[in-house]
Design a protein around this motif. Structure first.
Motif, PDB file in Angstrom:
ATOM      1  N   ALA A  68      -9.348   3.095   9.367  1.00  0.00           N
ATOM      2  CA  ALA A  68      -8.557   3.378   8.315  1.00  0.00           C
ATOM      3  C   ALA A  68      -9.465   3.031   7.234  1.00  0.00           C
ATOM      4  N   ILE A  69     -10.319   1.961   7.145  1.00  0.00           N
ATOM      5  CA  ILE A  69     -11.043   1.480   6.118  1.00  0.00           C
ATOM      6  C   ILE A  69     -12.238   2.625   5.984  1.00  0.00           C
ATOM      7  N   ILE A  70     -12.894   3.056   7.230  1.00  0.00           N
ATOM      8  CA  ILE A  70     -13.830   4.336   6.981  1.00  0.00           C
ATOM      9  C   ILE A  70     -13.201   5.514   6.574  1.00  0.00           C
ATOM     10  N   ASN A  71     -12.161   5.883   6.740  1.00  0.00           N
ATOM     11  CA  ASN A  71     -11.352   6.980   6.117  1.00  0.00           C
ATOM     12  C   ASN A  71     -11.248   6.707   4.742  1.00  0.00           C
ATOM     13  N   GLN A  72     -10.889   5.676   4.221  1.00  0.00           N
ATOM     14  CA  GLN A  72     -10.295   5.313   3.014  1.00  0.00           C
ATOM     15  C   GLN A  72     -11.322   5.043   2.067  1.00  0.00           C
ATOM     16  N   VAL A  73     -12.461   4.460   2.359  1.00  0.00           N
ATOM     17  CA  VAL A  73     -13.552   4.070   1.289  1.00  0.00           C
ATOM     18  C   VAL A  73     -13.629   5.304   0.587  1.00  0.00           C
ATOM     19  N   PRO A  74     -14.181   6.452   1.138  1.00  0.00           N
ATOM     20  CA  PRO A  74     -14.763   7.270   0.299  1.00  0.00           C
ATOM     21  C   PRO A  74     -13.640   8.005  -0.605  1.00  0.00           C
ATOM     22  N   LEU A  75     -12.248   7.696  -0.374  1.00  0.00           N
ATOM     23  CA  LEU A  75     -11.127   7.975  -1.164  1.00  0.00           C
ATOM     24  C   LEU A  75     -11.241   7.516  -2.407  1.00  0.00           C
ATOM     25  N   CYS A  76     -11.855   6.306  -2.433  1.00  0.00           N
ATOM     26  CA  CYS A  76     -11.818   5.506  -3.869  1.00  0.00           C
ATOM     27  C   CYS A  76     -12.572   6.452  -4.907  1.00  0.00           C
ATOM     28  N   SER A  77     -13.165   7.321  -4.683  1.00  0.00           N
ATOM     29  CA  SER A  77     -13.763   8.297  -5.554  1.00  0.00           C
ATOM     30  C   SER A  77     -13.498   9.828  -5.527  1.00  0.00           C
ATOM     31  N   THR A  78     -12.087   9.905  -4.965  1.00  0.00           N
ATOM     32  CA  THR A  78     -11.537  11.341  -5.066  1.00  0.00           C
ATOM     33  C   THR A  78     -11.343  11.829  -6.144  1.00  0.00           C
ATOM     34  N   SER A  79     -11.082  13.084  -6.541  1.00  0.00           N
ATOM     35  CA  SER A  79     -10.923  13.383  -7.768  1.00  0.00           C
ATOM     36  C   SER A  79      -9.261  13.174  -8.384  1.00  0.00           C
ATOM     37  N   PHE A  80      -8.432  13.022  -7.755  1.00  0.00           N
ATOM     38  CA  PHE A  80      -7.224  12.803  -8.352  1.00  0.00           C
ATOM     39  C   PHE A  80      -7.056  11.370  -8.962  1.00  0.00           C
ATOM     40  N   GLY A  81      -6.991  10.944 -10.023  1.00  0.00           N
ATOM     41  CA  GLY A  81      -7.054   9.837 -10.784  1.00  0.00           C
ATOM     42  C   GLY A  81      -6.107   8.772 -10.006  1.00  0.00           C
ATOM     43  N   PRO A  82      -4.573   9.056  -9.858  1.00  0.00           N
ATOM     44  CA  PRO A  82      -3.838   8.153  -9.429  1.00  0.00           C
ATOM     45  C   PRO A  82      -4.166   7.568  -8.032  1.00  0.00           C
ATOM     46  N   TYR A  83      -4.421   8.753  -7.342  1.00  0.00           N
ATOM     47  CA  TYR A  83      -4.731   8.612  -5.692  1.00  0.00           C
ATOM     48  C   TYR A  83      -6.095   7.565  -5.622  1.00  0.00           C
ATOM     49  N   ALA A  84      -7.044   7.931  -6.433  1.00  0.00           N
ATOM     50  CA  ALA A  84      -8.122   6.940  -6.414  1.00  0.00           C
ATOM     51  C   ALA A  84      -7.872   5.661  -6.763  1.00  0.00           C
ATOM     52  N   ARG A  85      -7.191   5.432  -7.850  1.00  0.00           N
ATOM     53  CA  ARG A  85      -7.009   4.217  -8.084  1.00  0.00           C
ATOM     54  C   ARG A  85      -6.252   3.296  -7.229  1.00  0.00           C
ATOM     55  N   ALA A  86      -5.236   3.866  -6.741  1.00  0.00           N
ATOM     56  CA  ALA A  86      -4.604   3.331  -5.430  1.00  0.00           C
ATOM     57  C   ALA A  86      -5.241   2.924  -4.531  1.00  0.00           C
ATOM     58  N   HIS A 100       0.707  -1.181  -0.116  1.00  0.00           N
ATOM     59  CA  HIS A 100       0.288   0.087  -0.033  1.00  0.00           C
ATOM     60  C   HIS A 100       0.979   1.321   0.014  1.00  0.00           C
ATOM     61  N   GLY A 101       1.849   1.092   0.674  1.00  0.00           N
ATOM     62  CA  GLY A 101       2.754   2.349   0.880  1.00  0.00           C
ATOM     63  C   GLY A 101       3.420   2.595  -0.529  1.00  0.00           C
ATOM     64  N   LEU A 102       3.678   1.387  -1.318  1.00  0.00           N
ATOM     65  CA  LEU A 102       4.448   1.688  -2.626  1.00  0.00           C
ATOM     66  C   LEU A 102       3.438   2.232  -3.682  1.00  0.00           C
ATOM     67  N   TYR A 103       2.170   1.698  -3.675  1.00  0.00           N
ATOM     68  CA  TYR A 103       1.050   2.249  -4.481  1.00  0.00           C
ATOM     69  C   TYR A 103       1.008   3.753  -4.346  1.00  0.00           C
ATOM     70  N   LEU A 104       1.017   3.988  -3.105  1.00  0.00           N
ATOM     71  CA  LEU A 104       0.732   5.433  -2.663  1.00  0.00           C
ATOM     72  C   LEU A 104       1.941   6.334  -3.183  1.00  0.00           C
ATOM     73  N   TYR A 105       3.112   5.976  -2.719  1.00  0.00           N
ATOM     74  CA  TYR A 105       4.296   6.795  -3.078  1.00  0.00           C
ATOM     75  C   TYR A 105       4.248   6.921  -4.610  1.00  0.00           C
ATOM     76  N   SER A 106       4.065   5.823  -5.635  1.00  0.00           N
ATOM     77  CA  SER A 106       3.957   6.142  -7.077  1.00  0.00           C
ATOM     78  C   SER A 106       3.125   7.020  -7.406  1.00  0.00           C
ATOM     79  N   ALA A 107       1.610   6.883  -6.535  1.00  0.00           N
ATOM     80  CA  ALA A 107       0.642   7.847  -7.134  1.00  0.00           C
ATOM     81  C   ALA A 107       1.114   9.326  -6.733  1.00  0.00           C
ATOM     82  N   CYS A 108       1.759   9.560  -5.800  1.00  0.00           N
ATOM     83  CA  CYS A 108       2.327  11.067  -5.186  1.00  0.00           C
ATOM     84  C   CYS A 108       3.293  11.289  -6.266  1.00  0.00           C
TER      85      CYS A 108
END
Lengths: 113, 322
Positions: free
Chosen positions: B136-154, B82-90
């Motif tokens: 964390a899940i409660i925080n993260q689920v809404p982020l799946c539809s956030t506006s920045f594509g790479p973040y949402a996909r991660a 997860h850290g690696l997906y997110l670093y790449s998105a960043c």
């Protein structure tokens, strides 16, 4: 005093060296999730070479059998279009309705066409 | 140089795009503030995954059975992923991995303060999976539809993998609660210590949260911190009841009028102390992280030297063949 200065100098050379040091390049990872489907972009990662990129891609992106085949491409080898040019790039297709089947008028009782 | 009016119209187009639920991709024009905010949030998130491996990694060698050990190993490996997906998105926002690591190691960047609490007993591993991953899940689920594509996909990938984490934690708690009195006490003690920090994980109260309004607009947030916290409490308390454990809050009471649990005052002073670096394990976490990075340096260098050498060999071979 003198020792201190050499020490300082050494430290700054080390950090300068560290700054100039080459870091692992970035790779884009494409995964085919099963035969019959195309490879799809999954994400990216850093690796020293293609073999390691492939191994890292296996560990990072297919821990739960997400794929049957992986491609890795060094990111610098990808030439991407620029969204700022999207107008000239993609708009020419917008006024070519005759490329779509719905452009053509047929009698209502024609079937299977 | 762009004049103010041009800038304003670019920003209007940008905001309208987000309002229409269109995604922003890395090469699209974006306001500098959007870029910076996203670098901050995504990197903080990535750092949290990476530092989050430390408190749990502490128990891999002492897991009580092979079943527990393979599960914990897989969970910790997921956090690394997860850290690696997110670093790449960043990194798609124009910051390098080295800069990101530097920010973590120098203390410039923050990570979730929950990981500055120690894992004293095996029950803590259960409590972390159940409560910390639950929050964390409660925080993260809404982020799946956030506006920045790479973040949402991660985030889609992260969320898919996260639910096993919570279930393995709850199963650990369940087993302890069905065990001897000593084991049950251990589970209760872990809940006592992790409950309040888990509530704090969902962020400062709405009136104290400085970024909420902007983040809601950019869909970096879909619900406020207080709404998320209420959701977490409402779904977790019945789970504690099933375990037969007592949530350490004397003011906790189901409110039949609102349909939610009322709960007691959170000690925000503690939260800010930990954020500022005075938690129990802040120093230990960063030094373990730095240590791992520094001691791995020769491995990274060797891999690179090997890659260069192979490339040279290949060049020579090709030259000879032609």
């Amino acid at each position: 005093m003198e020792d201190n200065q050499t020490d300082k100098k050494n430290k700054s050379t080390i950090s300068a060296e560290r700054k100039n040091k080459k870091s692992w390049p970035l790779w884009e990872v494409f995964v085919r999730s099963k035969n019959g489907l195309e490879h799809r972009h999954f994400g990216s990662l850093h690796a020293p070479d293609a073999d390691m990129a492939l191994k890292n891609a296996r560990d990072v992106y297919t821990r739960r059998s997400e794929g049957v085949s992986i491609w890795v491409v060094e990111s610098k080898n990808i030439k991407a279009s620029n969204p700022d040019d999207n107008g000239e790039m993609f708009e020419p297709a917008a006024d070519k309705a005759y490329r779509h089947p719905t452009f053509y008028e047929l009698p209502d009782d024609i079937e299977h066409m | 140089m762009m004049d103010k009016e041009q800038m304003k119209s670019l920003e209007d187009i940008f905001e309208a795009k987000i309002a229409r639920d269109e995604k922003i991709e890395p090469k699209d024009w974006m306001p500098e503030k959007y870029r910076k905010t996203h670098i901050r949030q995504i990197s903080q998130h990535a750092h949290s995954e990476i530092v989050g491996m430390l408190p749990e990694g502490n128990w891999i060698s002492r897991a009580p059975s092979l079943r527990r050990k393979v599960a914990l190993l897989a969970k910790v490996q997921d956090e690394a992923g997860h850290g690696l997906y997110l670093y790449s998105a960043c990194e798609t926002l124009g910051i390098s991995r080295e800069e990101l690591y530097d920010q973590l190691h120098s203390g410039k960047a923050k990570y979730s303060s929950i990981f500055n609490y120690p894992t004293l007993t095996w029950a803590d591993i259960g409590a972390i999976g159940w409560l910390v991953d639950g929050a964390a899940i409660i925080n993260q689920v809404p982020l799946c539809s956030t506006s920045f594509g790479p973040y949402a996909r991660a985030m889609v990938r992260v969320c898919k993998e996260e639910s096993f984490h919570q279930r393995q934690g709850y199963e650990i708690m369940m087993t302890l609660c069905n065990g001897t009195q000593e084991q049950k006490d251990m589970a209760q003690d872990a809940l006592n210590r992790w409950w309040w920090p888990s509530l704090m994980m969902l962020g400062p109260t709405d009136d104290e949260s400085t970024h909420t309004e902007q983040s809601m607009k950019w869909k970096l947030k879909r619900k406020t911190n207080d709404e998320l916290r209420q959701q977490f409490i409402d779904q977790t308390v019945p789970q504690a009841d099933i375990l037969g454990l007592k949530v350490p809050d004397d003011d906790l009471k189901y409110n039949t009028e609102t349909g939610h649990y009322d709960f007691g005052e959170i000690d925000w002073e503690e939260f800010w102390q930990v954020v500022k670096g005075h938690g129990m394990c802040n120093k230990e976490r960063i030094s373990a992280r730095k240590n791992a990075w520094d001691e791995g340096e020769w491995v990274r260098d060797a891999a690179l030297a090997y890659a260069d050498k192979q490339e040279e060999k290949q060049d020579v071979k090709e030259a000879v063949c032609y």
